[in-house]
Enzyme design. Structure first.
Site, PDB file in Angstrom:
ATOM      1  N   SER A  24       0.502  -1.180   0.280  1.00  0.00           N
ATOM      2  CA  SER A  24      -0.040  -0.535   0.346  1.00  0.00           C
ATOM      3  C   SER A  24       0.633   0.943   0.110  1.00  0.00           C
ATOM      4  CB  SER A  24      -1.160   0.213   1.250  1.00  0.00           C
ATOM      5  OG  SER A  24      -2.031  -0.499   1.236  1.00  0.00           O
TER       6      SER A  24
ATOM      7  N   PHE B  43      -2.796  10.097  -0.717  1.00  0.00           N
ATOM      8  CA  PHE B  43      -4.441  10.895  -2.053  1.00  0.00           C
ATOM      9  C   PHE B  43      -5.281  10.876  -1.362  1.00  0.00           C
ATOM     10  CE2 PHE B  43      -6.975   8.780  -4.730  1.00  0.00           C
ATOM     11  CZ  PHE B  43      -7.012   9.362  -6.408  1.00  0.00           C
ATOM     12  N   GLY B  44      -5.998  12.050  -0.971  1.00  0.00           N
ATOM     13  CA  GLY B  44      -7.286  12.328  -0.475  1.00  0.00           C
ATOM     14  C   GLY B  44      -8.730  12.550  -1.074  1.00  0.00           C
TER      15      GLY B  44
ATOM     16  N   PRO C  15     -15.876  11.517   4.921  1.00  0.00           N
ATOM     17  CA  PRO C  15     -16.675  10.532   6.237  1.00  0.00           C
ATOM     18  C   PRO C  15     -17.852  10.215   5.606  1.00  0.00           C
ATOM     19  CG  PRO C  15     -15.616  12.129   6.595  1.00  0.00           C
ATOM     20  CD  PRO C  15     -14.937  12.964   5.168  1.00  0.00           C
TER      21      PRO C  15
ATOM     22  N   SER D  86     -17.030   4.796  -1.546  1.00  0.00           N
ATOM     23  CA  SER D  86     -17.592   4.341  -2.945  1.00  0.00           C
ATOM     24  C   SER D  86     -18.517   5.409  -4.509  1.00  0.00           C
ATOM     25  CB  SER D  86     -18.477   3.355  -2.771  1.00  0.00           C
ATOM     26  OG  SER D  86     -18.116   2.295  -2.613  1.00  0.00           O
TER      27      SER D  86
ATOM     28  N   ALA E 119      -3.559   1.886  -9.317  1.00  0.00           N
ATOM     29  CA  ALA E 119      -3.464   1.716  -8.222  1.00  0.00           C
ATOM     30  C   ALA E 119      -4.467  -0.034  -8.390  1.00  0.00           C
ATOM     31  CB  ALA E 119      -3.839   2.270  -7.257  1.00  0.00           C
TER      32      ALA E 119
ATOM     33  N   ASP F  63      -6.916 -21.983   8.511  1.00  0.00           N
ATOM     34  CA  ASP F  63      -7.854 -23.056   8.800  1.00  0.00           C
ATOM     35  C   ASP F  63      -6.988 -24.515   9.240  1.00  0.00           C
ATOM     36  OD1 ASP F  63     -10.383 -24.441   9.722  1.00  0.00           O
ATOM     37  OD2 ASP F  63     -10.192 -25.243   7.572  1.00  0.00           O
TER      38      ASP F  63
ATOM     39  N   GLU G 239      -9.662   0.604  -3.163  1.00  0.00           N
ATOM     40  CA  GLU G 239      -9.408   1.244  -4.461  1.00  0.00           C
ATOM     41  C   GLU G 239     -11.110   0.520  -5.271  1.00  0.00           C
ATOM     42  OE1 GLU G 239      -7.296   2.438  -5.739  1.00  0.00           O
ATOM     43  OE2 GLU G 239      -5.908   2.673  -3.934  1.00  0.00           O
TER      44      GLU G 239
ATOM     45  N   ASP H 160     -17.881  -4.890  -4.599  1.00  0.00           N
ATOM     46  CA  ASP H 160     -19.641  -5.273  -4.908  1.00  0.00           C
ATOM     47  C   ASP H 160     -19.686  -4.171  -6.785  1.00  0.00           C
ATOM     48  OD1 ASP H 160     -20.406  -6.944  -3.462  1.00  0.00           O
ATOM     49  OD2 ASP H 160     -21.016  -5.059  -1.656  1.00  0.00           O
TER      50      ASP H 160
HETATM   51  C1  LIG Z   1      -7.315   0.971   5.343  1.00  0.00           C
HETATM   52  C2  LIG Z   1      -7.697   1.821   4.324  1.00  0.00           C
HETATM   53  C3  LIG Z   1      -7.118   2.397   3.518  1.00  0.00           C
HETATM   54  C4  LIG Z   1      -7.344   3.551   2.587  1.00  0.00           C
HETATM   55  N1  LIG Z   1      -6.418   4.920   2.031  1.00  0.00           N
HETATM   56  C5  LIG Z   1      -7.249   5.138   0.849  1.00  0.00           C
HETATM   57  C6  LIG Z   1      -7.037   6.103   0.962  1.00  0.00           C
HETATM   58  O1  LIG Z   1      -5.140   6.279   1.166  1.00  0.00           O
HETATM   59  N2  LIG Z   1      -7.445   7.374  -0.148  1.00  0.00           N
HETATM   60  C7  LIG Z   1      -8.592   7.219  -0.057  1.00  0.00           C
HETATM   61  O2  LIG Z   1      -9.214   8.380  -0.964  1.00  0.00           O
HETATM   62  N3  LIG Z   1      -9.369   6.065   0.192  1.00  0.00           N
HETATM   63  C8  LIG Z   1      -9.248   5.416   0.993  1.00  0.00           C
HETATM   64  N4  LIG Z   1      -9.147   4.342   1.584  1.00  0.00           N
HETATM   65  C9  LIG Z   1     -11.124   4.632   1.417  1.00  0.00           C
HETATM   66  C10 LIG Z   1     -11.647   3.627   0.329  1.00  0.00           C
HETATM   67  O3  LIG Z   1     -11.378   3.553  -0.787  1.00  0.00           O
HETATM   68  C11 LIG Z   1     -12.822   3.351   0.880  1.00  0.00           C
HETATM   69  O4  LIG Z   1     -13.367   2.554   2.169  1.00  0.00           O
HETATM   70  C12 LIG Z   1     -13.810   2.373   0.088  1.00  0.00           C
HETATM   71  O5  LIG Z   1     -13.925   3.096  -1.265  1.00  0.00           O
HETATM   72  C13 LIG Z   1     -14.698   2.250  -0.184  1.00  0.00           C
HETATM   73  O6  LIG Z   1     -15.894   3.050   0.145  1.00  0.00           O
HETATM   74  P1  LIG Z   1     -16.811   3.453   2.165  1.00  0.00           P
HETATM   75  O7  LIG Z   1     -15.537   2.990   3.700  1.00  0.00           O
HETATM   76  O8  LIG Z   1     -17.111   4.806   2.348  1.00  0.00           O
HETATM   77  O9  LIG Z   1     -17.348   2.068   1.548  1.00  0.00           O
HETATM   78  P2  LIG Z   1     -19.305   2.052   1.462  1.00  0.00           P
HETATM   79  O10 LIG Z   1     -19.179   3.127   0.266  1.00  0.00           O
HETATM   80  O11 LIG Z   1     -19.997   3.153   2.246  1.00  0.00           O
HETATM   81  O12 LIG Z   1     -19.733   0.830   0.771  1.00  0.00           O
HETATM   82  C14 LIG Z   1     -20.172   0.065   2.285  1.00  0.00           C
HETATM   83  C15 LIG Z   1     -20.734  -1.462   1.474  1.00  0.00           C
HETATM   84  O13 LIG Z   1     -21.827  -0.966   0.583  1.00  0.00           O
HETATM   85  C16 LIG Z   1     -21.571  -1.654  -0.723  1.00  0.00           C
HETATM   86  N5  LIG Z   1     -21.892  -0.446  -1.489  1.00  0.00           N
HETATM   87  C17 LIG Z   1     -21.528   0.295  -2.053  1.00  0.00           C
HETATM   88  N6  LIG Z   1     -22.741   1.158  -3.133  1.00  0.00           N
HETATM   89  C18 LIG Z   1     -23.101   0.594  -3.556  1.00  0.00           C
HETATM   90  C19 LIG Z   1     -24.217   0.273  -4.475  1.00  0.00           C
HETATM   91  N7  LIG Z   1     -23.990   0.994  -5.277  1.00  0.00           N
HETATM   92  N8  LIG Z   1     -24.777  -1.263  -4.707  1.00  0.00           N
HETATM   93  C20 LIG Z   1     -24.206  -2.289  -4.212  1.00  0.00           C
HETATM   94  N9  LIG Z   1     -23.904  -2.265  -3.102  1.00  0.00           N
HETATM   95  C21 LIG Z   1     -22.407  -0.791  -2.349  1.00  0.00           C
HETATM   96  C22 LIG Z   1     -19.839  -1.865  -0.540  1.00  0.00           C
HETATM   97  O14 LIG Z   1     -19.876  -2.407  -1.494  1.00  0.00           O
HETATM   98  C23 LIG Z   1     -19.327  -2.179   0.272  1.00  0.00           C
HETATM   99  O15 LIG Z   1     -19.542  -3.031   0.703  1.00  0.00           O
HETATM  100  C24 LIG Z   1      -8.792   3.642   2.658  1.00  0.00           C
HETATM  101  C25 LIG Z   1     -10.124   2.308   3.055  1.00  0.00           C
HETATM  102  C26 LIG Z   1      -9.331   1.483   4.344  1.00  0.00           C
HETATM  103  C27 LIG Z   1      -9.877   0.966   5.007  1.00  0.00           C
END
Ligand SMILES: Cc1cc2nc3c(=O)[nH]c(=O)nc-3n(C[C@H](O)[C@H](O)[C@H](O)COP(=O)(O)OP(=O)(O)OC[C@H]3O[C@@H](n4cnc5c(N)ncnc54)[C@H](O)[C@@H]3O)c2cc1C
Length: 388
Positions: free
Chosen positions: A96, A134-135, A139, A143, A247, A341, A368, A372
């Site tokens: 990462s 990369f921001g 919150p 996705s 990425a 396991d 990334e 889903d």
């Molecule tokens: C350790 C870590 C490092 C990270 N590093 C970075 C980084 O450097 N920069 C950055 O910008 N981000 C980073 N991220 C953020 C990451 O890219 C997001 O967590 C990811 O895009 C998912 O967004 P979310 O957590 O808001 O989940 P959500 O979008 O809320 O998704 C929650 C669930 O809903 C599902 N879902 C979402 N939309 C739909 C849909 N339309 N239909 C059906 N199911 C759906 C998803 O598949 C998931 O199962 C990081 C995350 C983690 C955990």
């Protein structure tokens, strides 16, 4: 920890060039000798990245390894992928670090930046003297980042940025942040030096996954940047999505490394573990699991190898990367769970690797583009219909 033996059932080694093998082997050695001995302490303590290795990673050409010029290694996409595979064989946190630096921070400067921006930032980033983050995620928008609330407003000759970014890898150790923000013209990308007034990074604590990686929340309050920090070639969401595609390509390779580590550990373990008067390796159910693991690793290797060729030929489509990220990460996660396991109770302690890779891969499945989301991308590609 026993010496690593890489599974290569279909003799992929024979179709690699000398340069590709050399790149892979030098990183394999670095991971075994330099990274693995430090890992446990970083994971057990506060959860941190071994920053002392960053200069060596720079010397090895790990940052922006497939970019040309500006001190980057200029590897082809097979060598680059093999390098990421080896880094993730160590830990997803190590891969990462390299992916964020190279694909998410150096790539946008290289691709969307001006010549002056490239000369200003890329040589230091290639050496690991400047660290990027990369921001994009916020919150309330992960996705579906199109809804982002962070805004950049014109003020005089420059811009003022306000917003919050969450889950940002390397946020608190970064010298510069690529910040994506809404403007009156749509989404734009900015290089924001992290020592600017109004910029703050706070680490997210309590992670079970990716413990050897720094993850932060970024707060930008009236952060002023000059217009020369805007990436002029990035217009709309295609800017950040282009970075994510780079990425994701690396992740599809990296996941194989994690799977290989788990498979290798499981094979060694079951040969030594005696149950019911004989080695666990001699049981039919064990062999079925190992066959699944090796077959899936081999399929994943060929999937990404072909995609690497297409990428080098300029024929890559982003849906191909979605398929590889989705498949290879899911496969690696299944393999890590199976290996855990097979190790029984030993599988839950950090003297062994399987559980660490397993919980890391839960993050890799989410970031990334979640599993889903890649399903939806491919579903739309097949049917022509965007699923609701
Ligand atoms: C350790 C870590 C490092 C990270 N590093 C970075 C980084 O450097 N920069 C950055 O910008 N981000 C980073 N991220 C953020 C990451 O890219 C997001 O967590 C990811 O895009 C998912 O967004 P979310 O957590 O808001 O989940 P959500 O979008 O809320 O998704 C929650 C669930 O809903 C599902 N879902 C979402 N939309 C739909 C849909 N339309 N239909 C059906 N199911 C759906 C998803 O598949 C998931 O199962 C990081 C995350 C983690 C955990």
């Amino acid at each position: 920890m026993a010496e690593f033996t890489a599974p290569d059932f279909l003799k992929i080694d024979e179709i690699l060039s000398d340069e590709e093998r050399m790149a892979r082997d030098s990183v394999r050695e670095f991971v075994s000798k330099e990274f693995m001995p430090l890992l446990q302490q970083h994971i057990r303590q506060d959860g941190s990245f071994p920053m002392e290795l960053v200069p060596q990673l720079g010397e090895l050409g790990m940052f922006g390894a497939n970019l040309q010029g500006y001190g980057c290694a200029g590897m082809n996409n097979i060598a680059y992928g093999l390098v990421l595979q080896e880094l993730e064989r160590g830990d997803s946190g190590l891969r990462s670090f390299a992916s964020v630096q190279g694909s998410l921070c150096m790539y946008p400067i290289h691709t969307y930046g001006t010549e002056a921006q490239r000369e200003r930032w890329l040589p230091g980033m290639a050496q690991g003297e400047l660290i990027g983050c990369f921001g994009l995620t916020e919150p309330d928008f992960g996705s579906h980042v199109g809804g982002m609330l962070t805004r950049a407003e014109r003020r005089g000759a420059g811009w003022v940025i306000n917003g919050t970014k969450r889950w940002i890898t390397n946020g608190s150790v970064a010298d510069l942040a690529i910040i994506w923000a809404q403007t009156d013209q749509g989404v734009r990308g900015f290089v924001v030096e992290t020592d600017r007034d109004g910029f703050e990074a706070r680490d997210i604590k309590g992670k079970f996954s990716l413990r050897a990686s720094v993850t932060s929340e970024l707060f930008l309050q009236d952060v002023e940047v000059p217009d020369e920090n805007r990436l002029p070639g990035a217009e709309g969401l295609s800017g950040p999505l282009g970075c994510l595609n780079q990425a994701r390509y690396g992740i599809a390779w990296g996941a194989i490394g994690a799977a290989m580590a788990c498979y290798d550990e499981a094979v060694q373990y079951v040969k030594d573990r005696i149950v019911q008067g004989g080695p666990l390796a001699g049981k039919q159910l064990t062999q079925e699991k190992l066959v699944y693991m090796l077959t899936e690793i081999t399929k994943a290797q060929f999937l990404i190898l072909r995609i690497a060729q297409l990428k080098d030929q300029g024929k890559l489509h982003h849906t191909m990367v979605s398929m590889a990220k989705r498949n290879n990460v899911d496969t690696a996660l299944q393999i890590a769970r199976m290996a855990r396991d097979l190790l029984g109770a030993n599988g839950i302690v950090d003297d062994y690797q399987a559980m660490r890779h397993m919980v890391n891969l839960e993050t890799v499945r989410t970031y990334e583009g979640t599993h889903d989301i890649h399903t939806l991308i491919l579903g739309e590609h097949i049917t022509g219909m965007r699923a609701l």
